[in-house]
Scaffold this motif. Structure first.
Motif, mmCIF file in Angstrom:
data_model
loop_
_atom_site.group_PDB
_atom_site.id
_atom_site.type_symbol
_atom_site.label_atom_id
_atom_site.label_comp_id
_atom_site.label_asym_id
_atom_site.label_seq_id
_atom_site.Cartn_x
_atom_site.Cartn_y
_atom_site.Cartn_z
ATOM 1 N N MET A 25 0.724 -1.379 0.125
ATOM 2 C CA MET A 25 -0.005 -0.048 0.048
ATOM 3 C C MET A 25 0.818 1.200 -0.126
ATOM 4 S SD MET A 25 -1.352 -2.861 1.557
ATOM 5 C CE MET A 25 -1.311 -2.438 3.307
ATOM 6 N N GLY A 26 0.583 2.208 -0.755
ATOM 7 C CA GLY A 26 1.240 3.570 -0.771
ATOM 8 C C GLY A 26 2.443 3.709 -1.948
ATOM 9 N N LEU A 27 2.718 2.501 -2.457
ATOM 10 C CA LEU A 27 3.690 2.602 -3.656
ATOM 11 C C LEU A 27 3.157 3.142 -4.802
ATOM 12 C CD1 LEU A 27 5.988 -0.494 -2.830
ATOM 13 C CD2 LEU A 27 6.500 1.780 -2.173
ATOM 14 N N GLY A 28 2.045 3.405 -5.012
ATOM 15 C CA GLY A 28 1.611 3.912 -6.221
ATOM 16 C C GLY A 28 0.964 3.073 -7.540
ATOM 17 N N LYS A 29 0.293 2.124 -7.050
ATOM 18 C CA LYS A 29 -0.492 1.113 -7.915
ATOM 19 C C LYS A 29 -1.211 1.989 -8.768
ATOM 20 C CE LYS A 29 -1.890 -1.458 -4.711
ATOM 21 N NZ LYS A 29 -1.282 -1.118 -3.468
ATOM 22 N N THR A 30 -1.894 2.954 -8.420
ATOM 23 C CA THR A 30 -3.005 4.006 -9.192
ATOM 24 C C THR A 30 -2.139 4.489 -10.247
ATOM 25 O OG1 THR A 30 -4.617 4.172 -7.264
ATOM 26 C CG2 THR A 30 -4.946 5.571 -9.190
ATOM 27 N N VAL A 31 -1.091 5.184 -10.042
ATOM 28 C CA VAL A 31 -0.537 5.976 -11.064
ATOM 29 C C VAL A 31 0.274 5.079 -12.141
ATOM 30 C CG1 VAL A 31 1.618 6.161 -9.866
ATOM 31 C CG2 VAL A 31 0.858 8.075 -11.436
ATOM 32 N N GLN A 32 0.646 3.816 -11.444
ATOM 33 C CA GLN A 32 1.118 2.999 -12.662
ATOM 34 C C GLN A 32 -0.124 2.453 -13.647
ATOM 35 O OE1 GLN A 32 4.055 -0.072 -10.975
ATOM 36 N NE2 GLN A 32 3.325 0.984 -8.838
ATOM 37 N N SER A 33 -1.218 2.170 -12.867
ATOM 38 C CA SER A 33 -2.334 1.966 -13.864
ATOM 39 C C SER A 33 -2.674 3.100 -14.945
ATOM 40 C CB SER A 33 -3.397 1.434 -12.990
ATOM 41 O OG SER A 33 -2.870 0.501 -12.116
ATOM 42 N N VAL A 34 -2.637 4.257 -14.354
ATOM 43 C CA VAL A 34 -3.157 5.352 -15.182
ATOM 44 C C VAL A 34 -2.008 5.385 -16.304
ATOM 45 C CG1 VAL A 34 -3.254 7.897 -15.559
ATOM 46 C CG2 VAL A 34 -4.099 6.542 -13.649
ATOM 47 N N SER A 35 -0.676 4.987 -16.178
ATOM 48 C CA SER A 35 0.533 5.231 -17.119
ATOM 49 C C SER A 35 0.222 4.143 -18.155
ATOM 50 C CB SER A 35 1.663 4.984 -16.328
ATOM 51 O OG SER A 35 2.122 5.873 -15.546
ATOM 52 N N LEU A 36 -0.223 2.795 -17.567
ATOM 53 C CA LEU A 36 -0.667 1.650 -18.446
ATOM 54 C C LEU A 36 -1.744 2.098 -19.560
ATOM 55 C CD1 LEU A 36 -0.247 -1.294 -19.245
ATOM 56 C CD2 LEU A 36 -2.153 -1.727 -17.463
ATOM 57 N N SER A 42 -10.272 11.753 -9.711
ATOM 58 C CA SER A 42 -9.292 12.923 -9.299
ATOM 59 C C SER A 42 -7.883 12.625 -10.089
ATOM 60 C CB SER A 42 -9.313 13.210 -7.820
ATOM 61 O OG SER A 42 -8.121 14.100 -7.789
ATOM 62 N N GLU A 43 -7.241 11.473 -9.665
ATOM 63 C CA GLU A 43 -6.060 10.950 -10.250
ATOM 64 C C GLU A 43 -5.766 11.140 -11.723
ATOM 65 O OE1 GLU A 43 -3.087 8.993 -8.251
ATOM 66 O OE2 GLU A 43 -4.064 10.738 -6.978
ATOM 67 N N ILE A 44 -7.014 10.722 -12.436
ATOM 68 C CA ILE A 44 -6.712 10.708 -13.849
ATOM 69 C C ILE A 44 -6.820 12.104 -14.321
ATOM 70 C CG2 ILE A 44 -8.107 10.105 -16.036
ATOM 71 C CD1 ILE A 44 -8.818 7.604 -14.358
ATOM 72 N N LYS A 45 -7.651 12.869 -13.570
ATOM 73 C CA LYS A 45 -7.895 14.266 -14.253
ATOM 74 C C LYS A 45 -6.688 15.201 -13.990
ATOM 75 C CE LYS A 45 -12.978 14.187 -14.708
ATOM 76 N NZ LYS A 45 -14.104 15.044 -14.261
ATOM 77 N N THR A 46 -6.275 15.035 -12.613
ATOM 78 C CA THR A 46 -5.160 15.894 -12.536
ATOM 79 C C THR A 46 -3.845 15.524 -12.611
ATOM 80 O OG1 THR A 46 -4.830 14.637 -10.164
ATOM 81 C CG2 THR A 46 -6.354 16.471 -10.246
ATOM 82 N N LYS A 47 -3.380 14.214 -13.323
ATOM 83 C CA LYS A 47 -2.118 13.831 -13.440
ATOM 84 C C LYS A 47 -1.907 13.454 -14.898
ATOM 85 C CE LYS A 47 -1.189 12.110 -8.724
ATOM 86 N NZ LYS A 47 -0.948 10.940 -7.833
ATOM 87 N N VAL A 48 -2.919 13.839 -15.673
ATOM 88 C CA VAL A 48 -2.606 13.440 -17.100
ATOM 89 C C VAL A 48 -2.868 14.751 -17.853
ATOM 90 C CG1 VAL A 48 -3.839 12.410 -19.190
ATOM 91 C CG2 VAL A 48 -3.882 10.998 -16.991
ATOM 92 N N GLU A 49 -1.721 15.099 -18.709
ATOM 93 C CA GLU A 49 -1.622 16.126 -19.223
ATOM 94 C C GLU A 49 -3.047 16.710 -20.279
ATOM 95 O OE1 GLU A 49 1.993 16.146 -21.269
ATOM 96 O OE2 GLU A 49 3.079 16.797 -19.747
ATOM 97 N N LYS A 50 -3.406 17.822 -20.285
ATOM 98 C CA LYS A 50 -4.530 18.036 -21.350
ATOM 99 C C LYS A 50 -4.180 17.467 -22.627
ATOM 100 C CE LYS A 50 -5.797 22.082 -18.875
ATOM 101 N NZ LYS A 50 -6.111 23.810 -19.076
ATOM 102 N N SER A 51 -3.036 17.472 -23.292
ATOM 103 C CA SER A 51 -2.914 16.906 -24.600
ATOM 104 C C SER A 51 -3.280 15.369 -24.758
ATOM 105 C CB SER A 51 -1.419 17.099 -24.947
ATOM 106 O OG SER A 51 -0.339 16.470 -23.932
ATOM 107 N N HIS A 52 -3.218 14.738 -23.580
ATOM 108 C CA HIS A 52 -3.216 13.380 -23.516
ATOM 109 C C HIS A 52 -4.777 13.106 -22.672
ATOM 110 C CE1 HIS A 52 0.763 13.507 -24.644
ATOM 111 N NE2 HIS A 52 0.720 12.377 -25.296
ATOM 112 N N ALA A 53 -5.601 13.918 -22.546
ATOM 113 C CA ALA A 53 -6.827 13.960 -21.515
ATOM 114 C C ALA A 53 -7.513 12.646 -21.974
ATOM 115 C CB ALA A 53 -7.454 15.145 -21.574
ATOM 116 N N LEU A 54 -7.997 11.989 -20.907
ATOM 117 C CA LEU A 54 -9.013 10.824 -21.083
ATOM 118 C C LEU A 54 -10.398 11.295 -20.807
ATOM 119 C CD1 LEU A 54 -6.692 8.302 -19.408
ATOM 120 C CD2 LEU A 54 -7.024 8.568 -21.839
ATOM 121 N N ARG A 55 -11.220 10.728 -21.544
ATOM 122 C CA ARG A 55 -12.654 11.027 -21.207
ATOM 123 C C ARG A 55 -13.113 10.164 -20.049
ATOM 124 N NH1 ARG A 55 -17.382 11.441 -25.443
ATOM 125 N NH2 ARG A 55 -18.291 12.258 -23.487
#
Length: 599
Positions: A42-53, A98-111
């Motif tokens: 817990m706390g090692l960033g599984k969410t941000v790794q998944s968003v990157s994927l 929030s993670e997806i909307k705040t950590k993804v650049e506008k140029s690569h924005a996801l719906r």
């Protein structure tokens, strides 16, 4: 590319591994999965790794051909959509958004769509418009029940789509394979499937099989094969043989890193090392985590009450064991009452309904009432499996659980005349129990700058704590399963943004699932739970990568009581999990003998 933050080295490695599991063609230990289990602490960033994927491996164009460097790569058919479905506990769906909307650049924005609430769409055509759809296990169970099993039958919501990718967050929520929400995840269609969980196994090896079944990885997605090669050897004294099979199998599709990886040289640096060994770029630091177990000694009246309660519980247990069938559920209720007495004598007189969560293990309770025969069908049922079943019953206990008496009549009156103590609590015990007094001492000793999360399995215990915080002028907010989701979010917002809010009173069941509570740096666990991984999940809501203050954890335990023996039981569970996931000596499942040893 596409993120507005930099990943740490272990996160970069994790994303590369996930990409390889999706588009690689190399078999690992005979397994070629389309996905896997990311089981980082817990706390090692599984969410941000998944968003990157999601950003790095979008669905190829419909007419796309395999790339030259990987000509054997299988491409998804035209029936496969572009969307990723994220399934998470209710408390986390807005956090994912929030993670997806705040950590993804506008140029690569996801719906992104949060698929929840009574006004949510039932039409798959609407869901297909989005890159990411976020929903809950409960919504899936509802839509699954309303969908036809027939391939050409009517499908509701998420079941009308063949997803490109499905990600189950807090995937240990599907550890009970017979639960409706678990069956609902099995019924989803997708090209890739992922499980995110810091605790892929909490109580027994069968929980792993439920995740493997969702992932559809052969041969152990087949329950009969699993029982033949894993379950039966475990029961027949060949546990180490079964454990080795599991370890070899898991290496093909599971990646697990503990927080120890952050201690490695350069692990917290976003940049690379220069020739002279100095780190370039911005770095992070992992704060210290100090865990202090505080042994609380009951005052004389509380000790007298507990001892007499335990004596009656033992007599009641002896009566249960003397019958034709072993009463597992009855034994669990007796245990619950003894655990409550360690917190506050007043809890013992309360109904079971309010605190049934204390018998579950941090996952949503099964949505169907179990068959009565399931509780006694196997002598080696793990007590947490029984607890999960009991948690779904909504039992209201009318008679006293200890003496099996309604509390009225000549027998009860004669006992009180003799100076005995009734199960409704001893007269004259001061309103603040030993544990509440110790909690207040901890809160007064900490500076106002340090915010504190107070966890308890008993929401009725949180009720008893509230007036003492009010009397001490300590501002607090509450977070538990009885609150609406918007009220829960308001409590979290107050904790994070209001400097006057010092304490969050939190139920262990709700607060142990994925929340980011780094606004606090102090944790108090009012009582031990027999599942140590639920406690670890709770602590790691505070001890995370973006925490900037050293974390201090206080575990309150009553000496010479059932709580001391629960801690011994926790050690057994840690051994089993370590054996299956990280290697080590195997231990068998917990039996009725283990339950008996707690008294």
């Amino acid at each position: 590319e596409g993120l507005n933050i930099k990943l740490l080295p272990h996160q970069v490695e994790g994303v590369s591994w996930m990409i390889d599991k999706e588009i690689g063609e190399r078999k690992k230990n005979g397994v070629l999965p389309k996905g896997g289990i990311l089981a980082d602490d817990m706390g090692l960033g599984k969410t941000v790794q998944s968003v990157s994927l999601i950003l790095l491996n979008p669905r190829p164009e419909l007419d796309a051909k395999p790339p030259p460097e990987n000509p054997k790569r299988k491409m998804p058919g035209k029936e496969v959509g572009k969307g990723t479905l994220v399934v998470a506990p209710l408390a986390l769906i807005r956090q994912w958004e929030s993670e997806i909307k705040t950590k993804v650049e506008k140029s690569h924005a996801l719906r992104v769509l949060v698929h929840h609430g009574p006004s949510r769409t039932k039409f798959a055509a609407e869901l297909k418009k989005y890159d990411v759809v976020i929903t809950t296990y409960q919504i899936l169970a509802s839509e699954f029940a309303g969908s036809s099993d027939h391939p050409d039958g009517a499908k509701v919501g998420c079941y009308g789509i063949h997803w490109y990718r499905i990600i189950l967050d807090e995937a240990h929520s599907i550890k009970n394979r017979s639960a409706k929400s678990t069956q609902a995840t099995y019924g989803l269609r997708s090209w890739y499937r992922w499980c995110l969980t810091g605790t892929p196994m909490q109580n027994n090896l069968d929980e792993l099989q439920s995740l493997i079944c969702f992932l559809q990885i052969k041969p152990y997605n087949n329950l009969a094969t699993w029982k033949e090669q894993i379950t039966i050897p475990m029961k027949n004294g060949k546990g180490n043989y079964a454990i080795k099979r599991i370890q070899y199998f898991l290496k093909g599709f599971m990646k697990r890193r503990t927080k120890d990886i952050l201690k490695e040289d350069g692990a917290l640096s976003f940049g690379k090392k220069s020739k002279d060994g100095e780190k370039k770029g911005t770095g992070m630091k992992i704060v210290e985590r100090k865990v202090e177990t505080i042994i609380c000694e009951l005052d004389p009246k509380e000790r007298d009450f507990y001892d007499q309660l335990q004596e009656r519980a033992q007599k009641r247990l002896d009566d249960m064991m003397g019958g034709e069938k072993t009463d597992y559920i009855g034994a669990l209720v007796l245990l619950l009452r003894l655990r409550q007495a360690c917190n506050h004598p007043k809890l013992v007189s309360g109904s079971m309904g309010k605190d049934k969560d204390a018998l579950s293990t941090g996952q949503p309770a099964p949505s169907q009432t179990p068959r009565k025969t399931s509780a006694s069908s196997s002598q080696d049922n793990d007590i947490d499996a029984l607890a999960d079943m009991f948690g779904g019953m909504g039992v209201q206990v009318k008679d006293c659980d200890i003496c099996s008496d309604s509390g009225s009549g000549s027998e009860a009156e004669s006992e009180e005349e003799e100076g005995d103590i009734s199960c409704s609590g001893p007269a004259g015990v001061e309103a603040a129990s030993t544990k509440i007094r110790r909690l207040l001492r901890i809160l007064h000793a900490e500076t106002p700058e340090h915010k504190t999360i107070v966890f308890s399995q008993f929401t009725s215990m949180l009720d008893l704590i509230e007036p003492h915080l009010q009397k001490s002028a300590i501002r607090y907010v509450r977070y538990d399963g009885g609150m609406r989701n918007d009220a829960r979010e308001a409590s979290l917002n107050s904790l994070r943004n209001d400097p006057k809010t010092r304490v969050l009173l939190c139920s262990l069941k709700c607060g142990s699932l994925g929340l980011n509570l780094t606004a606090a740096s102090r944790v108090v666990l009012i009582e031990p739970f027999w599942n140590p991984f639920v406690e670890e999940q709770a602590i790691d809501r505070v001890h995370r990568l973006n925490q900037t203050v050293d974390v201090h954890v206080y575990k309150l335990t009553v000496g010479n009581s059932v709580e001391e023996r629960i801690i011994e039981l926790q050690d057994k569970k840690r051994e089993l999990a370590k054996a299956a996931i990280e290697g080590g000596k195997a231990v068998a499942k917990l039996t009725m003998k283990d339950i008996m040893s707690l008294f």
